[in-house]
Scaffold this motif. Structure first.
Motif, PDB file in Angstrom:
ATOM      1  N   UNK A 203       0.837  -1.206   0.000  1.00 42.63           N
ATOM      2  CA  UNK A 203       0.000   0.000   0.000  1.00 42.63           C
ATOM      3  C   UNK A 203       0.869   1.251   0.000  1.00 42.63           C
ATOM      4  N   UNK A 204       0.286   2.297  -0.565  1.00 47.41           N
ATOM      5  CA  UNK A 204       0.946   3.607  -0.518  1.00 47.41           C
ATOM      6  C   UNK A 204      -0.090   4.599  -0.009  1.00 47.41           C
ATOM      7  N   UNK A 205       0.196   5.192   1.103  1.00 48.78           N
ATOM      8  CA  UNK A 205      -0.743   6.088   1.791  1.00 48.78           C
ATOM      9  C   UNK A 205      -2.142   5.470   1.852  1.00 48.78           C
ATOM     10  N   UNK A 206      -2.174   4.191   2.194  1.00 50.98           N
ATOM     11  CA  UNK A 206      -3.436   3.493   2.449  1.00 50.98           C
ATOM     12  C   UNK A 206      -4.114   2.898   1.229  1.00 50.98           C
ATOM     13  N   UNK A 207      -3.580   3.140   0.025  1.00 45.49           N
ATOM     14  CA  UNK A 207      -4.196   2.611  -1.206  1.00 45.49           C
ATOM     15  C   UNK A 207      -3.292   1.536  -1.792  1.00 45.49           C
ATOM     16  N   UNK A 208      -3.913   0.477  -2.326  1.00 45.14           N
ATOM     17  CA  UNK A 208      -3.092  -0.591  -2.897  1.00 45.14           C
ATOM     18  C   UNK A 208      -2.310  -0.097  -4.100  1.00 45.14           C
ATOM     19  N   UNK A 209      -1.032  -0.444  -4.145  1.00 47.35           N
ATOM     20  CA  UNK A 209      -0.232  -0.140  -5.329  1.00 47.35           C
ATOM     21  C   UNK A 209      -0.825  -0.908  -6.512  1.00 47.35           C
ATOM     22  N   UNK A 210      -0.586  -0.396  -7.684  1.00 45.75           N
ATOM     23  CA  UNK A 210      -1.171  -1.002  -8.894  1.00 45.75           C
ATOM     24  C   UNK A 210      -2.488  -0.352  -9.262  1.00 45.75           C
ATOM     25  N   UNK A 211      -3.068   0.410  -8.305  1.00 50.19           N
ATOM     26  CA  UNK A 211      -4.364   1.047  -8.575  1.00 50.19           C
ATOM     27  C   UNK A 211      -4.258   2.565  -8.545  1.00 50.19           C
ATOM     28  N   UNK A 212      -3.041   3.054  -8.411  1.00 53.55           N
ATOM     29  CA  UNK A 212      -2.849   4.503  -8.255  1.00 53.55           C
ATOM     30  C   UNK A 212      -2.512   5.151  -9.604  1.00 53.55           C
ATOM     31  N   UNK A 213      -1.758   4.432 -10.416  1.00 51.47           N
ATOM     32  CA  UNK A 213      -1.484   4.897 -11.776  1.00 51.47           C
ATOM     33  C   UNK A 213      -2.665   4.571 -12.690  1.00 51.47           C
ATOM     34  N   UNK A 214      -2.421   4.583 -14.000  1.00 48.33           N
ATOM     35  CA  UNK A 214      -3.507   4.315 -14.949  1.00 48.33           C
ATOM     36  C   UNK A 214      -3.798   2.821 -15.090  1.00 48.33           C
ATOM     37  N   UNK A 215      -2.736   2.019 -15.072  1.00 45.13           N
ATOM     38  CA  UNK A 215      -2.908   0.570 -15.199  1.00 45.13           C
ATOM     39  C   UNK A 215      -1.921  -0.114 -14.254  1.00 45.13           C
ATOM     40  N   UNK A 216      -2.361  -1.208 -13.632  1.00 47.19           N
ATOM     41  CA  UNK A 216      -1.471  -2.023 -12.794  1.00 47.19           C
ATOM     42  C   UNK A 216      -1.443  -3.452 -13.308  1.00 47.19           C
ATOM     43  N   UNK A 217      -0.325  -4.146 -13.034  1.00 47.72           N
ATOM     44  CA  UNK A 217      -0.205  -5.531 -13.501  1.00 47.72           C
ATOM     45  C   UNK A 217       0.241  -6.443 -12.362  1.00 47.72           C
ATOM     46  N   UNK A 218      -0.179  -7.702 -12.432  1.00 43.79           N
ATOM     47  CA  UNK A 218       0.254  -8.706 -11.446  1.00 43.79           C
ATOM     48  C   UNK A 218       0.790  -9.933 -12.154  1.00 43.79           C
ATOM     49  N   UNK A 219       1.628 -10.678 -11.439  1.00 45.62           N
ATOM     50  CA  UNK A 219       2.073 -12.005 -11.902  1.00 45.62           C
ATOM     51  C   UNK A 219       1.659 -13.030 -10.861  1.00 45.62           C
ATOM     52  N   UNK A 220       1.225 -14.189 -11.347  1.00 47.84           N
ATOM     53  CA  UNK A 220       0.874 -15.274 -10.428  1.00 47.84           C
ATOM     54  C   UNK A 220       1.750 -16.499 -10.659  1.00 47.84           C
ATOM     55  N   UNK A 221       2.956 -16.259 -11.148  1.00 48.71           N
ATOM     56  CA  UNK A 221       3.953 -17.321 -11.269  1.00 48.71           C
ATOM     57  C   UNK A 221       4.293 -17.798  -9.850  1.00 48.71           C
ATOM     58  N   UNK A 222       4.663 -19.072  -9.654  1.00 53.38           N
ATOM     59  CA  UNK A 222       4.725 -19.596  -8.283  1.00 53.38           C
ATOM     60  C   UNK A 222       5.445 -18.773  -7.211  1.00 53.38           C
ATOM     61  N   UNK A 223       6.585 -18.126  -7.476  1.00 54.54           N
ATOM     62  CA  UNK A 223       7.216 -17.411  -6.349  1.00 54.54           C
ATOM     63  C   UNK A 223       6.445 -16.181  -5.870  1.00 54.54           C
ATOM     64  N   UNK A 224       5.466 -15.745  -6.606  1.00 54.18           N
ATOM     65  CA  UNK A 224       4.835 -14.452  -6.310  1.00 54.18           C
ATOM     66  C   UNK A 224       3.897 -14.536  -5.097  1.00 54.18           C
ATOM     67  N   UNK A 225       3.264 -13.398  -4.784  1.00 56.71           N
ATOM     68  CA  UNK A 225       2.498 -13.319  -3.541  1.00 56.71           C
ATOM     69  C   UNK A 225       1.384 -14.345  -3.478  1.00 56.71           C
ATOM     70  N   UNK A 226       0.841 -14.688  -4.620  1.00 58.55           N
ATOM     71  CA  UNK A 226      -0.095 -15.823  -4.734  1.00 58.55           C
ATOM     72  C   UNK A 226       0.116 -16.421  -6.129  1.00 58.55           C
ATOM     73  N   UNK A 227      -0.298 -17.664  -6.314  1.00 58.66           N
ATOM     74  CA  UNK A 227       0.020 -18.308  -7.590  1.00 58.66           C
ATOM     75  C   UNK A 227      -1.171 -19.028  -8.217  1.00 58.66           C
ATOM     76  N   UNK A 228      -1.055 -19.231  -9.519  1.00 53.05           N
ATOM     77  CA  UNK A 228      -1.928 -20.160 -10.232  1.00 53.05           C
ATOM     78  C   UNK A 228      -1.069 -20.910 -11.265  1.00 53.05           C
ATOM     79  N   UNK A 229       0.212 -21.066 -10.948  1.00 56.59           N
ATOM     80  CA  UNK A 229       1.151 -21.719 -11.862  1.00 56.59           C
ATOM     81  C   UNK A 229       1.693 -20.678 -12.816  1.00 56.59           C
ATOM     82  N   UNK A 230       0.982 -20.472 -13.889  1.00 56.08           N
ATOM     83  CA  UNK A 230       1.236 -19.327 -14.766  1.00 56.08           C
ATOM     84  C   UNK A 230       0.000 -18.443 -14.664  1.00 56.08           C
TER      85      UNK A 230
END
Ligand SMILES: Cc1ncc(COP(=O)(O)O)c(C=O)c1O
Length: 442
Positions: A203-230
């Motif tokens: 979070x940045x000043x109480x708001x989730x990062x990735x939602x403060x700019x115009x577009x945010x992206x996530x990865x769900x590759x296994x090492x990441x914060x949560x996964x679905x394989x790819x």
């Protein structure tokens, strides 16, 4: 075997067996003993992920379906963001996020070939790759230690009449200075893409990062914060950007009917598009040159189960980070320990350390690896020094560097990181801390 059962009863029986299988043959880890391999990150899951996955398999829908819808809605809700699109990787998410900015639907704000995008070189290559692949010009600025994020003091120097966007990651979960970057983007009418692949839950000043700019992206590759394989996701609060992302994700089509559905808008055969004959099937009208970057419902099913665990994953990452930092605090004369910027509440992906003069990063890394502790570099270190950059470096064309990349080079030479993932117990963290002490006090 199932003759006397309804389909639901058969399914329940299978899922019960899968749950028992998972309990018996997965996740029966012995307590930690020194010498055991300590990965920097790994999947953390239980019977819920496995039964949800098999449930989706039994349905055999395979492509994007009900689990995809559920996941997109649940992630939007978690992040408090209006729109979310599931894709097949974080790199695909970055590709879509960037390519969305090139859509003619954006008029004069669309990124054109030769336009410039400000970024950094000491991150993951696929934050930068879409810029180069499209033929826009990445403009590299240096970063700061111990935040490992863009040096915002360099932004004004980096801007030119062709600058259209800033595309950068929150390094290893540590939010960059969003106040400064956002104000800069607003001042110069630039798009901001937050590569949030390593920062889900920060979070940045109480708001989730990735939602403060115009577009945010996530990865769900296994090492990441949560996964679905790819897997990956693109999210935005902007309805037009969302529409473009969906179009480009799904072959570039104009129609928004989900897989397997037709004519939701009831105008499939009665509209005029481009120079096509009036009434041409909307399902095959293309508003962009797109891709197919959808994930399967099997991946989404695992994601739905993981998302429920995300809050506890984030807490554990934070507490592992804090425990490790406290344990290493007496080494500050030898090692630079990571720090968040003001206003940031990081959901740490890893624990990044820079060795001070007199301490060899390579020797520390060799020692830790010898103890079974997996280490990582800060991805590319300095992307400009990689083989993929040779042609550009030799020609001096297709990119710009503003100022020097001295700190980036320092990171490439002297920094490494270890994990803080939720599967690590206190005993594991303590062993990592002890081993780091040994490595620098030898
Ligand atoms: C910052 C960053 N962006 C993008 C990616 C790419 O994600 P994926 O491996 O899902 O393609 C990664 C991968 O770890 C990453 O660390």
């Amino acid at each position: 075997m199932f003759e006397d059962m309804t389909e639901q009863q058969a399914r329940d029986q299978i899922l019960q067996q899968v749950a028992a299988y998972c309990d018996t043959f997965h996740n029966q880890k012995p307590p930690f003993e020194p010498g055991q391999r300590i990965p920097y990150a790994a999947r953390v899951y239980d019977r819920e992920e496995m039964t949800t996955l098999v449930d989706s398999a039994l349905e055999f829908w395979l492509t994007a379906g009900r689990y995809t819808d559920e996941f997109e809605q649940a992630l939007s809700k978690f992040l408090s963001v209006a729109h979310c699109s599931l894709v097949n990787s974080g790199s695909s998410a970055n590709l879509l996020a960037f390519m969305a900015l090139t859509s003619p639907l954006l008029g004069e704000r669309a990124v054109l070939r030769g336009d410039e995008v400000i970024t950094i070189a000491c991150g993951f290559p696929t934050t930068v790759a879409p810029i180069v692949q499209f033929g826009a010009v990445p403009v590299f600025v240096d970063v700061t230690i111990p935040q490992y994020n863009i040096d915002v003091a360099m932004l004004e120097e980096a801007v030119s009449p062709r600058t259209k966007a800033v595309m950068i990651a929150h390094t290893l979960g540590n939010p960059f200075d969003l106040d400064a970057v956002k104000a800069f983007c607003t001042r110069h009418k630039l798009w901001l893409i937050e590569d949030n692949c390593d920062a889900l839950g920060s979070k940045y000043r109480g708001t989730y990062t990735g939602t403060i700019g115009d577009i945010g992206t996530s990865s769900f590759y296994p090492p990441h914060h949560m996964t679905m394989g790819e897997g990956g996701a693109v999210y935005t609060n902007d309805a037009l950007l969302h529409k473009i992302v969906r179009s480009m994700r799904d072959w570039g089509r104009d129609c928004v009917c989900p897989s397997g559905m037709d004519n939701l808008c009831q105008h499939r055969f009665d509209r005029q598009y481009g120079e096509l004959p009036k009434g041409y099937d909307h399902k095959y009208v293309y508003s962009h040159f797109g891709y197919n970057l959808k994930a399967t419902d099997l991946q989404a099913a695992v994601g739905c189960a993981q998302l429920k665990k995300l809050p506890q994953f984030i807490e554990r990452r934070k507490s592992n980070f804090t425990r490790l930092k406290e344990a290493l605090s007496d080494l500050q004369e030898k090692l630079i320990l990571p720090e968040a910027c003001e206003g940031a509440d990081p959901s740490w992906f890893g624990f990044l350390i820079t060795c001070r003069a007199g301490i060899s990063r390579d020797a520390v890394v060799q020692y830790l690896e010898g103890k079974g502790i997996q280490t990582r570099m800060l991805f590319a270190g300095n992307l400009l020094r990689h083989p993929c950059f040779t042609d550009m470096r030799e020609s001096g064309e297709g990119y710009r560097v503003v100022g020097s990349l001295t700190v980036t080079d320092q990171i490439m030479r002297d920094a490494f990181w270890v994990g803080v993932y939720p599967g690590m117990t206190d005993a594991v963290i303590d062993f990592i801390a002890k081993s780091i002490h040994e490595s620098v006090n030898r």
